[in-house]
Scaffold this active site. Structure first.
Site, mmCIF file in Angstrom:
data_model
loop_
_atom_site.group_PDB
_atom_site.id
_atom_site.type_symbol
_atom_site.label_atom_id
_atom_site.label_comp_id
_atom_site.label_asym_id
_atom_site.label_seq_id
_atom_site.Cartn_x
_atom_site.Cartn_y
_atom_site.Cartn_z
ATOM 1 N N HIS A 53 3.859 1.371 -1.837
ATOM 2 C CA HIS A 53 4.835 0.975 -0.812
ATOM 3 C C HIS A 53 5.086 -0.522 -0.895
ATOM 4 O O HIS A 53 4.187 -1.296 -1.238
ATOM 5 C CB HIS A 53 4.311 1.326 0.584
ATOM 6 N N GLU A 55 5.384 -2.971 1.272
ATOM 7 C CA GLU A 55 4.542 -3.899 2.029
ATOM 8 C C GLU A 55 3.156 -4.009 1.398
ATOM 9 O O GLU A 55 2.587 -5.103 1.309
ATOM 10 C CB GLU A 55 4.391 -3.444 3.489
ATOM 11 N N CYS A 83 4.902 2.166 7.400
ATOM 12 C CA CYS A 83 4.148 3.395 7.662
ATOM 13 C C CYS A 83 2.738 3.013 8.139
ATOM 14 O O CYS A 83 2.341 1.849 8.054
ATOM 15 C CB CYS A 83 4.087 4.253 6.395
ATOM 16 N N CYS A 86 0.556 1.069 5.516
ATOM 17 C CA CYS A 86 0.919 -0.340 5.344
ATOM 18 C C CYS A 86 0.561 -1.146 6.581
ATOM 19 O O CYS A 86 0.121 -2.297 6.477
ATOM 20 C CB CYS A 86 2.397 -0.457 5.016
HETATM 21 ZN ZN LIG Z 1 3.883 2.131 3.773
#
Ligand SMILES: [Zn+2]
Length: 155
Positions: A53, A55, A83, A86
């Site tokens: 992801h 981040e 999410c 993260c």
């Molecule tokens: Zn994430």
């Protein structure tokens, strides 16, 4: 344009470029002392890594660059609502300022929301969609790993 809007615009530009390369529409920019120290884009499609992801990639890159797992004072600009994974990673890194341009509500019609995961994680562990159980195995004749760690810490 404010610095905050400029950094967010950069995160969105990263997301847009990622989509044009076949990836998902997520980009992130991590800022410290008014400067971009790291950025990331979602790489799940390309790498098959479910943790790839934007981040998380930015946090990893910044921590490596700064030789520290603590990124206190950093500000995350994420194109999409982070999410839970993260969010937890940012909390572990000591990041306290997080901005996002697209909410889970914005993303829901596109299937780009982590709201269902947030909802599940708010339930008691026993009611969540995973088995999560304590199995206190302590191999006989082996030094306990926590005892070993403490000994190593004490030198
Ligand atoms: Zn994430």
């Amino acid at each position: 344009m404010s610095d905050a809007d400029r950094f967010m615009t950069e995160a969105i530009a990263l997301a847009r470029e990622n989509v044009r390369r076949g990836g998902r529409p997520f980009g992130a920019v991590l800022v410290m002392d008014g400067e971009v120290v790291a950025h990331g884009v979602n790489g799940v499609v390309e790498t098959h890594d479910p943790t790839s992801h934007a981040e998380l990639i930015a946090v990893r890159a910044a921590a490596i660059k700064r030789h520290s797992p603590i990124l206190k004072g950093a500000t995350m600009y994420a194109s999409g609502h982070p999410c839970p994974m993260c969010l937890a990673a940012m909390r572990l890194a000591g990041i306290t300022d997080i901005y996002y341009a697209y909410s889970n509500e914005d993303g829901a019609p596109f299937g780009l929301t982590s709201a269902p995961l947030y909802a599940d994680l708010q339930k008691p562990l026993a009611e969540q969609q995973m088995n999560f159980a304590y199995r206190p195995v302590r191999p006989k004749g082996e030094e306990d790993i926590y005892d070993l760690w403490r000994k190593m810490q004490e030198g």
